[in-house]
Every structure is written in structure tokens, then in C-alpha cells.
Design a protein around this motif. Sequence first.
Motif, PDB file in Angstrom:
ATOM      1  N   VAL A   1       0.829  -1.209   0.000  1.00 51.17           N
ATOM      2  CA  VAL A   1       0.000   0.000   0.000  1.00 51.17           C
ATOM      3  C   VAL A   1       0.861   1.255   0.000  1.00 51.17           C
ATOM      4  CG1 VAL A   1      -1.567   1.378   1.419  1.00 51.17           C
ATOM      5  CG2 VAL A   1      -2.025  -1.049   1.065  1.00 51.17           C
ATOM      6  N   ASP A   2       1.899   1.272   0.840  1.00 50.99           N
ATOM      7  CA  ASP A   2       2.780   2.447   0.918  1.00 50.99           C
ATOM      8  C   ASP A   2       3.489   2.688  -0.415  1.00 50.99           C
ATOM      9  OD1 ASP A   2       2.100   2.856   3.533  1.00 50.99           O
ATOM     10  OD2 ASP A   2       3.897   1.893   4.371  1.00 50.99           O
ATOM     11  N   ALA A   3       3.978   1.611  -1.026  1.00 50.71           N
ATOM     12  CA  ALA A   3       4.701   1.749  -2.291  1.00 50.71           C
ATOM     13  C   ALA A   3       3.785   2.243  -3.406  1.00 50.71           C
ATOM     14  CB  ALA A   3       5.329   0.409  -2.674  1.00 50.71           C
ATOM     15  N   LEU A   4       2.600   1.651  -3.481  1.00 51.03           N
ATOM     16  CA  LEU A   4       1.665   2.039  -4.546  1.00 51.03           C
ATOM     17  C   LEU A   4       1.165   3.467  -4.362  1.00 51.03           C
ATOM     18  CD1 LEU A   4      -0.538  -1.182  -5.038  1.00 51.03           C
ATOM     19  CD2 LEU A   4       1.395  -0.391  -6.417  1.00 51.03           C
ATOM     20  N   SER A   5       0.807   3.808  -3.137  1.00 49.04           N
ATOM     21  CA  SER A   5       0.274   5.155  -2.902  1.00 49.04           C
ATOM     22  C   SER A   5       1.336   6.219  -3.179  1.00 49.04           C
ATOM     23  CB  SER A   5      -0.261   5.280  -1.473  1.00 49.04           C
ATOM     24  OG  SER A   5       0.759   5.026  -0.526  1.00 49.04           O
ATOM     25  N   SER A   6       2.606   5.936  -2.808  1.00 50.00           N
ATOM     26  CA  SER A   6       3.696   6.889  -3.082  1.00 50.00           C
ATOM     27  C   SER A   6       3.893   7.055  -4.581  1.00 50.00           C
ATOM     28  CB  SER A   6       4.997   6.401  -2.440  1.00 50.00           C
ATOM     29  OG  SER A   6       4.892   6.379  -1.031  1.00 50.00           O
ATOM     30  N   LEU A   7       3.861   5.941  -5.312  1.00 50.27           N
ATOM     31  CA  LEU A   7       4.015   5.982  -6.769  1.00 50.27           C
ATOM     32  C   LEU A   7       2.905   6.805  -7.417  1.00 50.27           C
ATOM     33  CD1 LEU A   7       5.165   4.936  -9.528  1.00 50.27           C
ATOM     34  CD2 LEU A   7       3.606   2.993  -9.266  1.00 50.27           C
ATOM     35  N   LEU A   8       1.681   6.540  -7.017  1.00 52.03           N
ATOM     36  CA  LEU A   8       0.543   7.205  -7.659  1.00 52.03           C
ATOM     37  C   LEU A   8       0.501   8.695  -7.321  1.00 52.03           C
ATOM     38  CD1 LEU A   8      -2.282   4.522  -7.292  1.00 52.03           C
ATOM     39  CD2 LEU A   8      -0.599   4.842  -9.104  1.00 52.03           C
ATOM     40  N   ARG A   9       0.779   9.028  -6.071  1.00 52.48           N
ATOM     41  CA  ARG A   9       0.772  10.447  -5.695  1.00 52.48           C
ATOM     42  C   ARG A   9       1.889  11.200  -6.400  1.00 52.48           C
ATOM     43  NH1 ARG A   9      -0.757   8.402   0.103  1.00 52.48           N
ATOM     44  NH2 ARG A   9      -2.976   8.939   0.155  1.00 52.48           N
ATOM     45  N   ALA A  10       3.024  10.526  -6.609  1.00 58.07           N
ATOM     46  CA  ALA A  10       4.132  11.153  -7.339  1.00 58.07           C
ATOM     47  C   ALA A  10       3.755  11.404  -8.795  1.00 58.07           C
ATOM     48  CB  ALA A  10       5.375  10.267  -7.266  1.00 58.07           C
ATOM     49  N   ASN A  11       2.759  10.657  -9.284  1.00 59.49           N
ATOM     50  CA  ASN A  11       2.293  10.823 -10.661  1.00 59.49           C
ATOM     51  C   ASN A  11       0.970  11.597 -10.728  1.00 59.49           C
ATOM     52  OD1 ASN A  11       3.918   9.125 -12.890  1.00 59.49           O
ATOM     53  ND2 ASN A  11       4.120   8.101 -10.903  1.00 59.49           N
ATOM     54  N   GLY A  12       0.687  12.342  -9.670  1.00 61.42           N
ATOM     55  CA  GLY A  12      -0.441  13.264  -9.697  1.00 61.42           C
ATOM     56  C   GLY A  12      -1.806  12.665  -9.431  1.00 61.42           C
ATOM     57  N   LYS A  13      -1.851  11.443  -8.916  1.00 59.61           N
ATOM     58  CA  LYS A  13      -3.132  10.804  -8.644  1.00 59.61           C
ATOM     59  C   LYS A  13      -3.556  11.047  -7.195  1.00 59.61           C
ATOM     60  CE  LYS A  13      -2.639   8.560 -12.624  1.00 59.61           C
ATOM     61  NZ  LYS A  13      -3.093   9.194 -13.868  1.00 59.61           N
ATOM     62  N   GLN A  14      -4.848  11.197  -6.994  1.00 57.12           N
ATOM     63  CA  GLN A  14      -5.396  11.212  -5.645  1.00 57.12           C
ATOM     64  C   GLN A  14      -5.651   9.771  -5.213  1.00 57.12           C
ATOM     65  OE1 GLN A  14      -8.003  14.501  -4.151  1.00 57.12           O
ATOM     66  NE2 GLN A  14      -8.558  14.629  -6.310  1.00 57.12           N
ATOM     67  N   VAL A  15      -5.271   9.447  -4.006  1.00 57.82           N
ATOM     68  CA  VAL A  15      -5.326   8.059  -3.551  1.00 57.82           C
ATOM     69  C   VAL A  15      -6.074   7.961  -2.222  1.00 57.82           C
ATOM     70  CG1 VAL A  15      -3.949   6.044  -2.877  1.00 57.82           C
ATOM     71  CG2 VAL A  15      -3.114   7.565  -4.675  1.00 57.82           C
ATOM     72  N   GLN A  16      -6.872   6.900  -2.093  1.00 60.01           N
ATOM     73  CA  GLN A  16      -7.497   6.584  -0.809  1.00 60.01           C
ATOM     74  C   GLN A  16      -7.268   5.099  -0.523  1.00 60.01           C
ATOM     75  OE1 GLN A  16     -11.214   8.466  -0.319  1.00 60.01           O
ATOM     76  NE2 GLN A  16     -11.559   7.699   1.742  1.00 60.01           N
ATOM     77  N   ILE A  17      -6.848   4.802   0.707  1.00 55.61           N
ATOM     78  CA  ILE A  17      -6.382   3.460   1.057  1.00 55.61           C
ATOM     79  C   ILE A  17      -7.362   2.740   1.976  1.00 55.61           C
ATOM     80  CG2 ILE A  17      -4.552   2.201   2.275  1.00 55.61           C
ATOM     81  CD1 ILE A  17      -2.684   4.568   1.469  1.00 55.61           C
ATOM     82  N   PHE A  18      -7.536   1.432   1.724  1.00 55.61           N
ATOM     83  CA  PHE A  18      -8.325   0.557   2.588  1.00 55.61           C
ATOM     84  C   PHE A  18      -7.520  -0.713   2.849  1.00 55.61           C
ATOM     85  CE2 PHE A  18     -11.143   3.224   0.180  1.00 55.61           C
ATOM     86  CZ  PHE A  18     -12.109   3.633   1.093  1.00 55.61           C
ATOM     87  N   THR A  19      -7.514  -1.173   4.095  1.00 57.06           N
ATOM     88  CA  THR A  19      -6.712  -2.349   4.443  1.00 57.06           C
ATOM     89  C   THR A  19      -7.529  -3.637   4.447  1.00 57.06           C
ATOM     90  OG1 THR A  19      -7.074  -1.861   6.799  1.00 57.06           O
ATOM     91  CG2 THR A  19      -5.047  -1.021   5.786  1.00 57.06           C
ATOM     92  N   SER A  20      -8.814  -3.549   4.150  1.00 49.99           N
ATOM     93  CA  SER A  20      -9.634  -4.764   4.028  1.00 49.99           C
ATOM     94  C   SER A  20     -10.728  -4.552   2.999  1.00 49.99           C
ATOM     95  CB  SER A  20     -10.262  -5.137   5.379  1.00 49.99           C
ATOM     96  OG  SER A  20     -11.380  -4.314   5.663  1.00 49.99           O
ATOM     97  N   GLY A  21     -11.181  -5.648   2.416  1.00 53.18           N
ATOM     98  CA  GLY A  21     -12.248  -5.575   1.432  1.00 53.18           C
ATOM     99  C   GLY A  21     -13.543  -5.068   2.031  1.00 53.18           C
ATOM    100  N   GLN A  22     -13.833  -5.480   3.262  1.00 51.11           N
ATOM    101  CA  GLN A  22     -15.072  -5.066   3.919  1.00 51.11           C
ATOM    102  C   GLN A  22     -15.108  -3.568   4.137  1.00 51.11           C
ATOM    103  OE1 GLN A  22     -17.659  -7.421   4.674  1.00 51.11           O
ATOM    104  NE2 GLN A  22     -18.708  -5.445   4.670  1.00 51.11           N
ATOM    105  N   ASP A  23     -13.943  -2.984   4.491  1.00 49.64           N
ATOM    106  CA  ASP A  23     -13.881  -1.536   4.701  1.00 49.64           C
ATOM    107  C   ASP A  23     -14.285  -0.793   3.425  1.00 49.64           C
ATOM    108  OD1 ASP A  23     -13.099  -1.821   7.294  1.00 49.64           O
ATOM    109  OD2 ASP A  23     -10.967  -1.419   6.930  1.00 49.64           O
ATOM    110  N   PHE A  24     -13.820  -1.278   2.282  1.00 48.67           N
ATOM    111  CA  PHE A  24     -14.170  -0.603   1.025  1.00 48.67           C
ATOM    112  C   PHE A  24     -15.643  -0.805   0.683  1.00 48.67           C
ATOM    113  CE2 PHE A  24     -14.673  -0.447  -3.607  1.00 48.67           C
ATOM    114  CZ  PHE A  24     -14.250   0.849  -3.832  1.00 48.67           C
ATOM    115  N   VAL A  25     -16.152  -2.021   0.886  1.00 45.53           N
ATOM    116  CA  VAL A  25     -17.564  -2.299   0.598  1.00 45.53           C
ATOM    117  C   VAL A  25     -18.471  -1.402   1.438  1.00 45.53           C
ATOM    118  CG1 VAL A  25     -19.386  -4.032   0.800  1.00 45.53           C
ATOM    119  CG2 VAL A  25     -17.179  -4.675  -0.174  1.00 45.53           C
ATOM    120  N   ASP A  26     -18.074  -1.155   2.693  1.00 42.11           N
ATOM    121  CA  ASP A  26     -18.899  -0.352   3.604  1.00 42.11           C
ATOM    122  C   ASP A  26     -18.743   1.151   3.380  1.00 42.11           C
ATOM    123  OD1 ASP A  26     -19.757  -2.694   4.777  1.00 42.11           O
ATOM    124  OD2 ASP A  26     -18.315  -2.603   6.427  1.00 42.11           O
ATOM    125  N   PHE A  27     -17.714   1.532   2.639  1.00 44.62           N
ATOM    126  CA  PHE A  27     -17.406   2.950   2.446  1.00 44.62           C
ATOM    127  C   PHE A  27     -18.376   3.593   1.456  1.00 44.62           C
ATOM    128  CE2 PHE A  27     -14.928   6.129  -0.098  1.00 44.62           C
ATOM    129  CZ  PHE A  27     -14.761   7.073   0.900  1.00 44.62           C
TER     130      PHE A  27
END
Length: 207
Positions: free
Chosen positions: A17-43
Motif C-alpha cells: 500500500v505504501d509503495a503504490l500510494s507513493s508511486l501514484l501520488r508522485a504521478n499526480g493521482k489522488q489516492v485513498q487506502i483501505f486495508t480490508s475488502g469489507q472496509d471498502f464495501v462499507d465505504f
Amino acid sequence: MPSNEMVYIVDDDASVVDALSSLLRANGKQVQIFTSGQDFVDFERQDSCACLILDLRMPGLNGLQVQKSIAAQTTIPVIFITGRGDVPSTVTAMKGGAVDFLTKPIDESALLVSIDKALEQDRKLRRVAFEQESLLARYRSLTPREQQVLPLLVRGLLNKQAAGELGITEYTVQIHRGHIMRKMEADSFATLVKLASKLNLEASEAS
């Protein structure tokens, strides 16, 4: 990229997650992180263009279960990532509409290409949905009689023939025709026919 576009990452591995989010933010993307599938489903997501980077194997809801769970609610494009993929999972993911299936360690260039592809897909889907809703709103602005006249006109009936079917005068049909053209925002009869075809009026009448 429009400022409201979002890339969601769902993975239980903090280092990934840290590696991907750093890469994407460095390329101008907005990122939101979830550490479980259920957290994203409930979001509750904001209504904006987005894509989802989804780990295949996670505790609790795995990636395929998350994909299936959100499919009925959203058209968000999904990019699967996995440390050890297998053919059946890949097939299931792609049949479910996944944009891509990448194995860890993730090739950064391939991921960025997949994300751009996914976001463009979501833009197109949202544009089509918006245009269809706008078209339906214009159709609903027609009076019940105008909604009766429209399919007769696009079938190719002359004003006189449409008037005969509805038991009204030809002049009245002409008046309705003018109102229909204006409300449907059709600059020509050919445009009106094209718009009507998107409404699938024949199926509506049959039902």
C-alpha cells in the motif's frame, strides 16, 4: 487529470500500500487506502470518476468477493493485483469486468497504463449514463399525448396518418411535433429519430 478523480487501493499488505500510494501520488493521482475488502464495501464513495486497485487474496472478503459485492452498486473499473495468481481466479476476475490483472512485484509502468485506461473507461461510462439520464428527463417533459405522437412520427408516419391513429386533427399533430422537437432539443427530424432510438420506445410500448 481532473482533481476529483480518485484511485482506491484495497490491500492488507502495508508495504504494498505504501509503495503504490507513493508511486501514484508522485504521478499526480489522488489516492485513498483501505486495508480490508469489507472496509471498502462499507465505504460511501463520492460521486466522482474513479478506479479500484484490488488485492486478490486478503483475510475476510477476498478480491473476487469484493468485486462481486460492489458490481450491483457501481461500475467502478477494477485492477487486480496478486502475489500468486492462478488461471481460474484470473478468468473469474476478467469475466467480472476487471480491466487488468497484475502480479506482484507490480511493474510500475504497466500499473500506470492500466490506471489511465481504467479512469478513461469510467469517464466514458459516466458520460454515457449522464447523457442517457438527460435524454430520459427530456422525454419525461413531454405531455402524455406528445409521448403518444413521438413513436408514430419516428416510425415514419405522416402527420395525417398519425392523426388518424390517434383520432385527432393533422394540425394538432403538427403542433405536437413542434413541441416534441423543442423539448427533445432535436435540431432536425433525423436527430429526433436518433434520440428516440436510444429511448427504445418500441420496447416500452410493448411492455
